[in-house]
Design a protein around this motif. Structure first.
Motif, PDB file in Angstrom:
ATOM      1  N   HIS A 111       0.809  -1.219   0.000  1.00 31.98           N
ATOM      2  CA  HIS A 111       0.000   0.000   0.000  1.00 31.98           C
ATOM      3  C   HIS A 111       0.846   1.273   0.000  1.00 31.98           C
ATOM      4  O   HIS A 111       0.303   2.370   0.133  1.00 31.98           O
ATOM      5  CB  HIS A 111      -0.943   0.001   1.211  1.00 31.98           C
ATOM      6  N   ASN A 112       2.160   1.116  -0.128  1.00 26.80           N
ATOM      7  CA  ASN A 112       3.064   2.263  -0.254  1.00 26.80           C
ATOM      8  C   ASN A 112       2.963   3.223   0.933  1.00 26.80           C
ATOM      9  O   ASN A 112       3.094   4.441   0.781  1.00 26.80           O
ATOM     10  CB  ASN A 112       2.789   3.021  -1.558  1.00 26.80           C
ATOM     11  N   ILE A 113       2.726   2.666   2.111  1.00 20.90           N
ATOM     12  CA  ILE A 113       2.667   3.483   3.324  1.00 20.90           C
ATOM     13  C   ILE A 113       4.074   3.922   3.717  1.00 20.90           C
ATOM     14  O   ILE A 113       5.019   3.125   3.686  1.00 20.90           O
ATOM     15  CB  ILE A 113       2.014   2.685   4.477  1.00 20.90           C
ATOM     16  N   ASP A 114       4.231   5.177   4.088  1.00 19.28           N
ATOM     17  CA  ASP A 114       5.517   5.704   4.541  1.00 19.28           C
ATOM     18  C   ASP A 114       5.804   5.160   5.947  1.00 19.28           C
ATOM     19  O   ASP A 114       5.082   5.483   6.897  1.00 19.28           O
ATOM     20  CB  ASP A 114       5.453   7.233   4.577  1.00 19.28           C
ATOM     21  N   PRO A 115       6.847   4.344   6.113  1.00 17.83           N
ATOM     22  CA  PRO A 115       7.101   3.735   7.427  1.00 17.83           C
ATOM     23  C   PRO A 115       7.345   4.756   8.532  1.00 17.83           C
ATOM     24  O   PRO A 115       6.906   4.558   9.669  1.00 17.83           O
ATOM     25  CB  PRO A 115       8.351   2.878   7.192  1.00 17.83           C
ATOM     26  N   TYR A 116       8.044   5.828   8.215  1.00 19.54           N
ATOM     27  CA  TYR A 116       8.381   6.813   9.243  1.00 19.54           C
ATOM     28  C   TYR A 116       7.142   7.581   9.697  1.00 19.54           C
ATOM     29  O   TYR A 116       6.945   7.805  10.900  1.00 19.54           O
ATOM     30  CB  TYR A 116       9.459   7.768   8.725  1.00 19.54           C
ATOM     31  N   GLU A 117       6.301   7.968   8.747  1.00 19.37           N
ATOM     32  CA  GLU A 117       5.064   8.662   9.101  1.00 19.37           C
ATOM     33  C   GLU A 117       4.154   7.757   9.919  1.00 19.37           C
ATOM     34  O   GLU A 117       3.583   8.167  10.939  1.00 19.37           O
ATOM     35  CB  GLU A 117       4.341   9.117   7.835  1.00 19.37           C
ATOM     36  N   TYR A 118       4.025   6.514   9.461  1.00 17.74           N
ATOM     37  CA  TYR A 118       3.160   5.547  10.138  1.00 17.74           C
ATOM     38  C   TYR A 118       3.602   5.322  11.579  1.00 17.74           C
ATOM     39  O   TYR A 118       2.796   5.402  12.517  1.00 17.74           O
ATOM     40  CB  TYR A 118       3.184   4.237   9.354  1.00 17.74           C
ATOM     41  N   LEU A 119       4.879   5.057  11.779  1.00 17.98           N
ATOM     42  CA  LEU A 119       5.365   4.753  13.127  1.00 17.98           C
ATOM     43  C   LEU A 119       5.302   5.974  14.039  1.00 17.98           C
ATOM     44  O   LEU A 119       5.009   5.845  15.233  1.00 17.98           O
ATOM     45  CB  LEU A 119       6.786   4.196  13.054  1.00 17.98           C
ATOM     46  N   ALA A 120       5.569   7.145  13.492  1.00 17.29           N
ATOM     47  CA  ALA A 120       5.462   8.359  14.303  1.00 17.29           C
ATOM     48  C   ALA A 120       4.027   8.544  14.790  1.00 17.29           C
ATOM     49  O   ALA A 120       3.794   8.942  15.941  1.00 17.29           O
ATOM     50  CB  ALA A 120       5.912   9.570  13.498  1.00 17.29           C
ATOM     51  N   TYR A 121       3.062   8.229  13.925  1.00 17.62           N
ATOM     52  CA  TYR A 121       1.659   8.396  14.307  1.00 17.62           C
ATOM     53  C   TYR A 121       1.232   7.348  15.336  1.00 17.62           C
ATOM     54  O   TYR A 121       0.662   7.685  16.378  1.00 17.62           O
ATOM     55  CB  TYR A 121       0.753   8.306  13.075  1.00 17.62           C
ATOM     56  N   VAL A 122       1.500   6.078  15.063  1.00 19.46           N
ATOM     57  CA  VAL A 122       0.955   5.025  15.934  1.00 19.46           C
ATOM     58  C   VAL A 122       1.633   5.007  17.301  1.00 19.46           C
ATOM     59  O   VAL A 122       1.044   4.547  18.286  1.00 19.46           O
ATOM     60  CB  VAL A 122       1.034   3.634  15.269  1.00 19.46           C
ATOM     61  N   HIS A 123       2.868   5.508  17.382  1.00 20.97           N
ATOM     62  CA  HIS A 123       3.580   5.511  18.659  1.00 20.97           C
ATOM     63  C   HIS A 123       3.377   6.800  19.454  1.00 20.97           C
ATOM     64  O   HIS A 123       3.961   6.954  20.533  1.00 20.97           O
ATOM     65  CB  HIS A 123       5.079   5.292  18.426  1.00 20.97           C
ATOM     66  N   ASN A 124       2.558   7.690  18.947  1.00 20.51           N
ATOM     67  CA  ASN A 124       2.287   8.949  19.650  1.00 20.51           C
ATOM     68  C   ASN A 124       1.200   8.714  20.699  1.00 20.51           C
ATOM     69  O   ASN A 124       0.041   9.087  20.534  1.00 20.51           O
ATOM     70  CB  ASN A 124       1.861  10.025  18.655  1.00 20.51           C
ATOM     71  N   ILE A 125       1.596   8.064  21.784  1.00 17.15           N
ATOM     72  CA  ILE A 125       0.648   7.673  22.828  1.00 17.15           C
ATOM     73  C   ILE A 125       1.141   8.156  24.190  1.00 17.15           C
ATOM     74  O   ILE A 125       2.318   8.474  24.371  1.00 17.15           O
ATOM     75  CB  ILE A 125       0.475   6.136  22.882  1.00 17.15           C
ATOM     76  N   GLU A 126       0.221   8.194  25.139  1.00 17.47           N
ATOM     77  CA  GLU A 126       0.595   8.457  26.522  1.00 17.47           C
ATOM     78  C   GLU A 126       1.296   7.230  27.101  1.00 17.47           C
ATOM     79  O   GLU A 126       0.913   6.095  26.807  1.00 17.47           O
ATOM     80  CB  GLU A 126      -0.646   8.776  27.354  1.00 17.47           C
ATOM     81  N   MET A 127       2.311   7.461  27.907  1.00 10.85           N
ATOM     82  CA  MET A 127       3.039   6.361  28.539  1.00 10.85           C
ATOM     83  C   MET A 127       3.007   6.490  30.058  1.00 10.85           C
ATOM     84  O   MET A 127       3.948   6.103  30.751  1.00 10.85           O
ATOM     85  CB  MET A 127       4.482   6.315  28.034  1.00 10.85           C
ATOM     86  N   ASN A 128       1.910   7.008  30.573  1.00 10.32           N
ATOM     87  CA  ASN A 128       1.803   7.210  32.015  1.00 10.32           C
ATOM     88  C   ASN A 128       1.795   5.909  32.802  1.00 10.32           C
ATOM     89  O   ASN A 128       2.027   5.915  34.018  1.00 10.32           O
ATOM     90  CB  ASN A 128       0.537   8.012  32.339  1.00 10.32           C
ATOM     91  N   SER A 129       1.521   4.798  32.114  1.00  6.57           N
ATOM     92  CA  SER A 129       1.511   3.504  32.801  1.00  6.57           C
ATOM     93  C   SER A 129       2.919   2.961  33.038  1.00  6.57           C
ATOM     94  O   SER A 129       3.090   1.962  33.732  1.00  6.57           O
ATOM     95  CB  SER A 129       0.699   2.483  31.995  1.00  6.57           C
ATOM     96  N   LEU A 130       3.927   3.615  32.457  1.00  5.77           N
ATOM     97  CA  LEU A 130       5.315   3.198  32.665  1.00  5.77           C
ATOM     98  C   LEU A 130       5.956   4.052  33.750  1.00  5.77           C
ATOM     99  O   LEU A 130       5.721   5.254  33.827  1.00  5.77           O
ATOM    100  CB  LEU A 130       6.124   3.350  31.374  1.00  5.77           C
ATOM    101  N   SER A 131       6.780   3.425  34.554  1.00  7.65           N
ATOM    102  CA  SER A 131       7.497   4.153  35.603  1.00  7.65           C
ATOM    103  C   SER A 131       8.923   3.618  35.693  1.00  7.65           C
ATOM    104  O   SER A 131       9.211   2.499  35.264  1.00  7.65           O
ATOM    105  CB  SER A 131       6.786   3.995  36.952  1.00  7.65           C
TER     106      SER A 131
END
Length: 222
Positions: A71-91
């Motif tokens: 599908h010619n998805i840009d790997p860098y754009e895709y990963l930047a988007y999907v990994h843009n999450i809150e990580m408050n559960s990590l300490s």
């Protein structure tokens, strides 16, 4: 150091659900963003994008691979988007940091995610600066675990001999190629034996089965 591991010079760790507990539940948030991204980019209903995401994950070990190939998805754009999450559960886990720092030899991260995400997770866990480097999905040339070819690429990048290397992962299916190439293997058993949750054929070949990385590291270095 445990006598059976005195030959190990390279300590290689998976990231997700290995260096933090699975109840941190980061993947629930990542999966939602994956499905939404695919839905928008490919103009699919959300249900179909979720199925496509899962199908590619089961086939390739990472949904990105199918999206990139077909599908010619840009790997860098895709990963930047999907990994843009809150990580408050990590300490921070200072005991884990100390245990890893005390290991004799070099330490690396081997992940199907990307380096920016790995660095965020390590920072939240208080593990920044502990590892010499990260082998990520870009380094694998989009042939992620458990594709056998990426293990060879990883060893070449780290300039590591397999017989002197130990690999820790929470998925048994990711450990079998490492074992076949001569590495010592450690399975962090959260019940995720295969990508589809089923028992991985040949999992009995894995060298060590543990339930918590920090506890095991304390045990072997005592």
């Amino acid at each position: 150091m445990n006598s059976s591991l005195q030959h190990i010079e390279n300590w290689i760790f998976d990231l997700d659900n290995t260096l933090y507990p699975p109840d941190a539940d980061l993947f629930t948030h990542i999966d939602k963003r994956m499905a939404y991204y695919i839905s928008v980019k490919l103009n699919l209903p959300l249900e179909k994008s979720q199925k496509l995401q899962q199908d590619y994950y089961l086939k390739y070990g990472a949904s990105l691979v199918g999206l990139y190939r077909y599908h010619n998805i840009d790997p860098y754009e895709y990963l930047a988007y999907v990994h843009n999450i809150e990580m408050n559960s990590l300490s921070p886990d200072l005991e884990l940091r100390k245990s890893i720092e005390n290991l004799p030899g070099r330490k690396w991260i081997f992940t199907n995610g990307d380096q920016p995400y790995a660095e965020q997770v390590l920072e939240r866990r208080g593990l920044s600066g502990v590892f010499e480097g990260v082998f990520d999905i870009h380094s694998s040339q989009y042939r992620p675990k458990p594709d056998p070819s990426c293990y060879q690429l990883m060893l070449e990048k780290f300039q590591a001999e397999p017989e002197q290397s130990l690999f820790v992962d929470d998925m048994a299916c990711n450990l079998l190629p490492a074992k076949d190439q001569g590495m010592t293997t450690v399975w962090v058993n959260h019940g995720l034996k295969g990508q589809d949750g089923h028992i991985t054929e040949g999992h009995e070949k894995i060298d060590y089965e543990i339930y918590d990385v920090g506890s095991w590291l304390k045990e072997i270095t005592a």
